[in-house]
Design a protein around this motif. Structure first.
Motif, PDB file in Angstrom:
ATOM      1  N   HIS A 238       0.864  -1.179   0.000  1.00  0.00           N
ATOM      2  CA  HIS A 238       0.000   0.000   0.000  1.00  0.00           C
ATOM      3  C   HIS A 238       0.898   1.224   0.000  1.00  0.00           C
ATOM      4  CE1 HIS A 238      -3.860  -2.060   1.154  1.00  0.00           C
ATOM      5  NE2 HIS A 238      -2.977  -3.006   1.402  1.00  0.00           N
ATOM      6  N   CYS A 239       0.546   2.213  -0.812  1.00  0.00           N
ATOM      7  CA  CYS A 239       1.426   3.383  -0.948  1.00  0.00           C
ATOM      8  C   CYS A 239       0.615   4.663  -1.090  1.00  0.00           C
ATOM      9  CB  CYS A 239       2.330   3.209  -2.165  1.00  0.00           C
ATOM     10  SG  CYS A 239       3.457   4.608  -2.451  1.00  0.00           S
ATOM     11  N   ILE A 240       1.107   5.738  -0.459  1.00  0.00           N
ATOM     12  CA  ILE A 240       0.594   7.094  -0.688  1.00  0.00           C
ATOM     13  C   ILE A 240       1.774   8.000  -0.952  1.00  0.00           C
ATOM     14  CG2 ILE A 240      -0.570   9.106   0.284  1.00  0.00           C
ATOM     15  CD1 ILE A 240      -2.348   7.327   1.867  1.00  0.00           C
ATOM     16  N   ILE A 241       1.623   8.839  -1.973  1.00  0.00           N
ATOM     17  CA  ILE A 241       2.634   9.849  -2.298  1.00  0.00           C
ATOM     18  C   ILE A 241       1.927  11.190  -2.479  1.00  0.00           C
ATOM     19  CG2 ILE A 241       2.540   9.187  -4.758  1.00  0.00           C
ATOM     20  CD1 ILE A 241       5.493  10.052  -4.944  1.00  0.00           C
ATOM     21  N   GLY A 242       2.437  12.239  -1.809  1.00  0.00           N
ATOM     22  CA  GLY A 242       1.771  13.533  -1.911  1.00  0.00           C
ATOM     23  C   GLY A 242       2.436  14.566  -1.017  1.00  0.00           C
ATOM     24  N   ASN A 243       1.741  15.672  -0.762  1.00  0.00           N
ATOM     25  CA  ASN A 243       2.286  16.723   0.108  1.00  0.00           C
ATOM     26  C   ASN A 243       1.193  17.687   0.553  1.00  0.00           C
ATOM     27  OD1 ASN A 243       1.865  18.221  -2.201  1.00  0.00           O
ATOM     28  ND2 ASN A 243       4.009  18.718  -2.562  1.00  0.00           N
ATOM     29  N   ILE A 244       1.584  18.877   0.999  1.00  0.00           N
ATOM     30  CA  ILE A 244       0.608  19.862   1.454  1.00  0.00           C
ATOM     31  C   ILE A 244      -0.077  20.523   0.252  1.00  0.00           C
ATOM     32  CG2 ILE A 244       1.658  20.334   3.690  1.00  0.00           C
ATOM     33  CD1 ILE A 244       2.968  22.790   2.437  1.00  0.00           C
ATOM     34  N   GLY A 264      -6.874  12.207 -10.438  1.00  0.00           N
ATOM     35  CA  GLY A 264      -7.197  10.879  -9.906  1.00  0.00           C
ATOM     36  C   GLY A 264      -8.535  10.800  -9.210  1.00  0.00           C
ATOM     37  N   GLY A 265      -9.503  11.542  -9.721  1.00  0.00           N
ATOM     38  CA  GLY A 265     -10.836  11.541  -9.122  1.00  0.00           C
ATOM     39  C   GLY A 265     -11.551  10.210  -9.284  1.00  0.00           C
ATOM     40  N   PRO A 266     -12.824  10.161  -8.883  1.00  0.00           N
ATOM     41  CA  PRO A 266     -13.554   8.881  -8.852  1.00  0.00           C
ATOM     42  C   PRO A 266     -13.937   8.323 -10.216  1.00  0.00           C
ATOM     43  CG  PRO A 266     -15.007  10.707  -8.249  1.00  0.00           C
ATOM     44  CD  PRO A 266     -13.621  11.272  -8.348  1.00  0.00           C
ATOM     45  N   ASN A 267     -13.840   9.124 -11.264  1.00  0.00           N
ATOM     46  CA  ASN A 267     -14.248   8.642 -12.581  1.00  0.00           C
ATOM     47  C   ASN A 267     -13.191   7.747 -13.223  1.00  0.00           C
ATOM     48  OD1 ASN A 267     -15.810  11.269 -12.075  1.00  0.00           O
ATOM     49  ND2 ASN A 267     -16.892  10.373 -13.798  1.00  0.00           N
ATOM     50  N   ILE A 268     -13.643   6.836 -14.056  1.00  0.00           N
ATOM     51  CA  ILE A 268     -12.745   5.896 -14.722  1.00  0.00           C
ATOM     52  C   ILE A 268     -11.779   6.619 -15.664  1.00  0.00           C
ATOM     53  CG2 ILE A 268     -12.675   3.918 -16.328  1.00  0.00           C
ATOM     54  CD1 ILE A 268     -15.330   3.009 -15.136  1.00  0.00           C
ATOM     55  N   ASN A 269     -12.200   7.796 -16.162  1.00  0.00           N
ATOM     56  CA  ASN A 269     -11.355   8.511 -17.123  1.00  0.00           C
ATOM     57  C   ASN A 269     -10.336   9.440 -16.463  1.00  0.00           C
ATOM     58  OD1 ASN A 269     -13.021  10.575 -16.231  1.00  0.00           O
ATOM     59  ND2 ASN A 269     -13.497  11.350 -18.278  1.00  0.00           N
ATOM     60  N   SER A 270     -10.101   9.295 -15.153  1.00  0.00           N
ATOM     61  CA  SER A 270      -9.046  10.096 -14.521  1.00  0.00           C
ATOM     62  C   SER A 270      -7.699   9.721 -15.137  1.00  0.00           C
ATOM     63  CB  SER A 270      -9.011   9.862 -13.008  1.00  0.00           C
ATOM     64  OG  SER A 270      -8.431   8.610 -12.702  1.00  0.00           O
ATOM     65  N   ARG A 271      -6.784  10.657 -15.141  1.00  0.00           N
ATOM     66  CA  ARG A 271      -5.497  10.435 -15.811  1.00  0.00           C
ATOM     67  C   ARG A 271      -4.717   9.274 -15.194  1.00  0.00           C
ATOM     68  NH1 ARG A 271      -2.691  15.836 -18.221  1.00  0.00           N
ATOM     69  NH2 ARG A 271      -4.510  16.601 -19.363  1.00  0.00           N
ATOM     70  N   GLU A 287      -6.070   6.221  -6.896  1.00  0.00           N
ATOM     71  CA  GLU A 287      -6.901   7.423  -6.765  1.00  0.00           C
ATOM     72  C   GLU A 287      -6.103   8.529  -6.095  1.00  0.00           C
ATOM     73  OE1 GLU A 287     -10.039   6.007  -4.254  1.00  0.00           O
ATOM     74  OE2 GLU A 287      -8.863   6.262  -2.421  1.00  0.00           O
ATOM     75  N   SER A 288      -6.515   9.760  -6.337  1.00  0.00           N
ATOM     76  CA  SER A 288      -5.920  10.877  -5.604  1.00  0.00           C
ATOM     77  C   SER A 288      -6.984  11.485  -4.699  1.00  0.00           C
ATOM     78  CB  SER A 288      -5.352  11.927  -6.562  1.00  0.00           C
ATOM     79  OG  SER A 288      -6.363  12.467  -7.386  1.00  0.00           O
ATOM     80  N   PHE A 289      -6.554  12.131  -3.629  1.00  0.00           N
ATOM     81  CA  PHE A 289      -7.481  12.715  -2.661  1.00  0.00           C
ATOM     82  C   PHE A 289      -6.977  14.088  -2.245  1.00  0.00           C
ATOM     83  CE2 PHE A 289      -4.330  10.282  -0.363  1.00  0.00           C
ATOM     84  CZ  PHE A 289      -3.950  11.124   0.669  1.00  0.00           C
ATOM     85  N   ILE A 301      -1.790  10.614  -3.532  1.00  0.00           N
ATOM     86  CA  ILE A 301      -2.214   9.561  -4.463  1.00  0.00           C
ATOM     87  C   ILE A 301      -2.048   8.229  -3.738  1.00  0.00           C
ATOM     88  CG2 ILE A 301      -1.726   8.381  -6.649  1.00  0.00           C
ATOM     89  CD1 ILE A 301      -0.481  11.154  -7.543  1.00  0.00           C
ATOM     90  N   TYR A 302      -3.102   7.450  -3.703  1.00  0.00           N
ATOM     91  CA  TYR A 302      -3.086   6.149  -3.021  1.00  0.00           C
ATOM     92  C   TYR A 302      -3.264   5.022  -4.029  1.00  0.00           C
ATOM     93  CZ  TYR A 302      -4.996   2.112  -0.511  1.00  0.00           C
ATOM     94  OH  TYR A 302      -5.237   0.835  -0.045  1.00  0.00           O
ATOM     95  N   PHE A 303      -2.471   3.970  -3.860  1.00  0.00           N
ATOM     96  CA  PHE A 303      -2.648   2.789  -4.699  1.00  0.00           C
ATOM     97  C   PHE A 303      -2.147   1.553  -3.967  1.00  0.00           C
ATOM     98  CE2 PHE A 303       1.650   4.257  -5.664  1.00  0.00           C
ATOM     99  CZ  PHE A 303       2.394   3.081  -5.719  1.00  0.00           C
TER     100      PHE A 303
END
Length: 409
Positions: A238-244, A264-271, A287-289, A301-303
């Motif tokens: 499990h991994c998250i990468i991000g910042n403020i 990385g929103g909830p839609n399938i067509n997110s980049r 996904e991104s949050f 970004i979590y995956f």
């Protein structure tokens, strides 16, 4: 829906939207959460939330829960970083009963010693369950890393050692300091007139003694990126990468919501979904949050993945971030992105429970709510230049925090 607001003499605020429905929604939000805890109070906000259900000056724990359950209603609560919310769903004929029990729980809970000791066991089990779930645990580890030595990094659940020391005095001292009447909102969406909601609110909340907040939340903080790897006996990494990211009051907050949705929103067509899952099949979920608080925001970004794909996914993510910094969205892309996020917001607002909770949060933060049309107009004014500029500011590859819970299998 027309929005009605009112302030009681003790400065508790009311926000109400009248709808034609048999089902109504109501809750009390307190502008106090885990970030308001001192070092020896970690987990106390959440502990109090649990104990609000354990008896009032008029009812024991059984009758507190059954006050709404026996007429088919539902009552629940949550604790977050900056707020505690107790809320209910019920038939429109039971407004008086609902506001009565909500006000009793918040202002007249008795916190019996027996119930406190029982709830310590319950929360210890909740902590153990959370530790067994890496998909939940990693988000708290990430916030703790990004907000190191800042109250926003504090785990909402707390820890076993401190919870064992909580008692009625600990609880009452925290409530006295943080459950301030000028920081409390009664939010309602239901089939009742504004006049009637004010009448019931005065009946049950109007006599609460005024208790204004006289302290400020600490804001001093310096972000330092980190790379942390934890090992656990699990099948996947499990991994998250991000910042403020922008705080709730930042002028770029809505723009960053749009940027995050594209990425990385909830839609399938997110980049990220298209470039990592659909193109290569390296992960089941990516996904991104974006969470924004009153003084800082956090983005990531979590995956999940097998070990052999972990570094490949991280490289693909960084490539996508660089692309968003370098290549400006075209007219069709920005228009699609605007329409998409507005549609998601409109669908979210179809749930009147969501509206009730969102109204409470907006009143806490801004003392007002915006209509969907007002938000739609703001979205329509977001430009591709603004999105690219924000991506260049936040998506700094050398300024990212990475948390990995690594499989030992």
């Amino acid at each position: 829906m027309k929005t009605f607001t009112f302030k009681l003499s003790n400065e508790i605020r009311i926000i109400h939207q009248e709808i034609k429905s048999d089902v109504s929604y109501c809750g009390i939000m307190i502008n106090s959460g885990s970030r308001d805890e001192l070092e020896d109070e970690l987990g106390l906000s959440h502990f109090i939330e649990h104990n609000l259900f354990k008896g009032t000056s008029k009812r024991n724990a059984f009758y507190v829960v059954n006050r709404l359950e026996e007429i088919g209603g539902e009552i629940d609560a949550y604790t977050a970083k900056e707020e505690t919310f107790i809320y209910a769903t019920f038939l429109k004929d039971y407004y008086d009963r609902t506001i009565e029990i909500l006000s009793e729980m918040v202002f007249n809970s008795t916190f019996p010693k027996k119930e406190i000791e029982k709830e310590k066991i319950v929360i210890e089990d909740e902590i153990n369950s959370y530790k067994d779930n890496p998909s939940e645990m990693i988000f708290d580890e990430f916030e703790n890393a990004v907000f190191k030595n800042h109250p926003l990094g504090q785990n909402i659940l707390g820890n076993h050692y401190l919870i064992k020391n909580f008692n009625k005095t600990t609880i009452l001292n925290f409530i006295r300091k943080n459950y301030n009447t000028n920081e409390i909102i009664l939010s309602s969406v239901g089939n009742i007139s504004p006049k009637k909601i004010v009448e019931i609110s005065k009946k049950y909340l109007g006599k609460v003694p005024i208790n204004k907040r006289n302290h400020l939340r600490p804001k001093k903080y310096k972000y330092i990126p980190k790379k942390i790897t934890l090992k656990k006996n699990i099948s996947q990494n499990h991994c998250i990468i991000g910042n403020i990211a922008p705080n709730i009051f930042n002028k770029n907050n809505l723009t960053f919501n749009l940027l995050n949705n594209i990425l990385g929103g909830p839609n399938i067509n997110s980049r990220l979904n298209l470039s990592v899952r659909e193109k290569f099949g390296f992960t089941y979920s990516i996904e991104s949050f974006f969470n924004s608080y009153s003084d800082y925001g956090i983005w990531g970004i979590y995956f999940t993945s097998e070990s052999k794909y972990l570094n490949k996914i991280l490289n693909l993510i960084k490539r996508e971030l660089i692309k968003m910094k370098k290549i400006k969205l075209g007219p069709k892309q920005i228009n699609t992105a605007r329409n998409q996020i507005y549609s998601q917001l409109a669908i979210f607002n179809e749930s009147k429970s969501n509206v009730m909770q969102n109204n409470a949060k907006n009143m806490i933060l801004n003392n007002r709510v915006e209509t969907l049309e007002q938000i739609k107009y703001k979205i329509s004014k977001i430009s591709a230049d603004e999105i690219q500029s924000l991506a260049q500011e936040v998506f700094d590859i050398n300024n990212l925090t990475t948390i990995i819970i690594k499989s030992t299998k």
